[in-house]
Design an enzyme around this catalytic site. Structure first.
Site, PDB file in Angstrom:
ATOM      1  N   CYS A 120       3.328  -3.428   4.352  1.00 47.39           N
ATOM      2  CA  CYS A 120       2.467  -4.613   4.242  1.00 47.39           C
ATOM      3  C   CYS A 120       1.264  -4.515   5.177  1.00 47.39           C
ATOM      4  O   CYS A 120       0.170  -4.962   4.838  1.00 47.39           O
ATOM      5  CB  CYS A 120       3.267  -5.880   4.512  1.00 47.39           C
ATOM      6  SG  CYS A 120       4.381  -6.263   3.141  1.00 47.39           S
TER       7      CYS A 120
ATOM      8  N   ASN B 185       8.901 -13.161  -1.278  1.00 48.94           N
ATOM      9  CA  ASN B 185       9.563 -11.871  -1.464  1.00 48.94           C
ATOM     10  C   ASN B 185      10.356 -11.867  -2.767  1.00 48.94           C
ATOM     11  O   ASN B 185      10.978 -12.868  -3.147  1.00 48.94           O
ATOM     12  CB  ASN B 185      10.447 -11.500  -0.270  1.00 48.94           C
ATOM     13  CG  ASN B 185      11.436 -12.565   0.150  1.00 48.94           C
ATOM     14  OD1 ASN B 185      11.209 -13.755  -0.043  1.00 48.94           O
ATOM     15  ND2 ASN B 185      12.533 -12.152   0.739  1.00 48.94           N
TER      16      ASN B 185
ATOM     17  N   GLU C  93       4.157 -10.832   1.648  1.00 48.73           N
ATOM     18  CA  GLU C  93       2.751 -10.534   1.965  1.00 48.73           C
ATOM     19  C   GLU C  93       2.091  -9.780   0.812  1.00 48.73           C
ATOM     20  O   GLU C  93       0.972 -10.100   0.401  1.00 48.73           O
ATOM     21  CB  GLU C  93       2.654  -9.656   3.218  1.00 48.73           C
ATOM     22  CG  GLU C  93       3.163 -10.297   4.482  1.00 48.73           C
ATOM     23  CD  GLU C  93       4.643 -10.037   4.737  1.00 48.73           C
ATOM     24  OE1 GLU C  93       5.456 -10.111   3.786  1.00 48.73           O
ATOM     25  OE2 GLU C  93       4.989  -9.772   5.895  1.00 48.73           O
TER      26      GLU C  93
ATOM     27  N   CYS D  13       7.652  -7.433  -0.618  1.00 45.25           N
ATOM     28  CA  CYS D  13       7.567  -8.457   0.436  1.00 45.25           C
ATOM     29  C   CYS D  13       6.611  -9.572   0.030  1.00 45.25           C
ATOM     30  O   CYS D  13       5.702  -9.379  -0.787  1.00 45.25           O
ATOM     31  CB  CYS D  13       7.070  -7.851   1.736  1.00 45.25           C
ATOM     32  SG  CYS D  13       8.152  -6.618   2.445  1.00 45.25           S
TER      33      CYS D  13
ATOM     34  N   GLU E 245      13.143  -9.567  -4.632  1.00 45.32           N
ATOM     35  CA  GLU E 245      14.080  -8.450  -4.457  1.00 45.32           C
ATOM     36  C   GLU E 245      14.548  -7.910  -5.809  1.00 45.32           C
ATOM     37  O   GLU E 245      14.181  -8.441  -6.870  1.00 45.32           O
ATOM     38  CB  GLU E 245      15.264  -8.917  -3.601  1.00 45.32           C
ATOM     39  CG  GLU E 245      14.797  -9.351  -2.210  1.00 45.32           C
ATOM     40  CD  GLU E 245      15.916  -9.692  -1.252  1.00 45.32           C
ATOM     41  OE1 GLU E 245      17.078  -9.875  -1.683  1.00 45.32           O
ATOM     42  OE2 GLU E 245      15.603  -9.771  -0.040  1.00 45.32           O
TER      43      GLU E 245
ATOM     44  N   CYS F 281       6.165  -5.686   7.680  1.00 42.11           N
ATOM     45  CA  CYS F 281       6.618  -4.288   7.649  1.00 42.11           C
ATOM     46  C   CYS F 281       5.403  -3.351   7.592  1.00 42.11           C
ATOM     47  O   CYS F 281       4.263  -3.779   7.350  1.00 42.11           O
ATOM     48  CB  CYS F 281       7.558  -4.050   6.469  1.00 42.11           C
ATOM     49  SG  CYS F 281       6.724  -3.874   4.869  1.00 42.11           S
TER      50      CYS F 281
END
Ligand code: THU
Length: 133
Positions: A90, A42, A55, A53, A44, A87
């Site tokens: 994703c 991930n 993924e 993310c 940010e 999420c």
């Protein structure tokens, strides 16, 4: 490659996290048909909504390296106290690049994991006919 080995690659990738805002490292590993594994973490941003993310980082990296489909994905969130599932964004992205039967494993550890499939995480998928294959 078995799912446990793929999960271990995801766990390793979580150490590369850039998550100073959540302090919540996540790693992902996608397995390709030729046995290649591509990982992601991930990433940010101080503009929080720009977070990518693990993924999606892994899947986008695979696509950037010339792969259009994957055969399994593992996700590791080692600081969680339960298996944190992907999420919605994703799940949508996973469904773009793999059929519904593809296995997904996610967990805070291998002992505390969930094994499922893309189809179970993202049912009633549609509109694949819009893409030019
Ligand atoms: N995160 C992922 O990378 N993957 C998931 O499946 C769950 C959430 C990240 C996004 C954010 O950087 C942090 O975890 C906290 O939500």
């Amino acid at each position: 490659m078995d799912l446990k080995t793929l999960y271990e690659r995801a766990l390793e990738a979580s150490s590369k996290t850039y998550s100073p805002y959540s302090s919540f490292p996540v790693g992902a590993a996608v397995l390709l048909a030729d046995g290649t594994v591509i990982t992601g973490t991930n990433v940010e941003n101080r503009s929080y909504g720009l977070t990518n993310c693990a993924e999606r980082t892994a899947i986008f990296t695979a696509v950037a390296q010339g792969y259009k489909t994957f055969t399994a994905i593992a996700i590791a969130a080692p600081k969680a106290d339960y298996p944190v599932s992907p999420c919605g964004a994703c799940r949508q992205v996973m469904s773009e690049f793999a059929p519904e039967t593809v296995p997904v494993v996610f967990g805070s550890s291998w002992e505390q994991r969930v094994e499922t499939t893309i189809g179970k995480l993202f049912p009633y998928d549609s509109l694949h006919e819009l893409s030019e294959k």
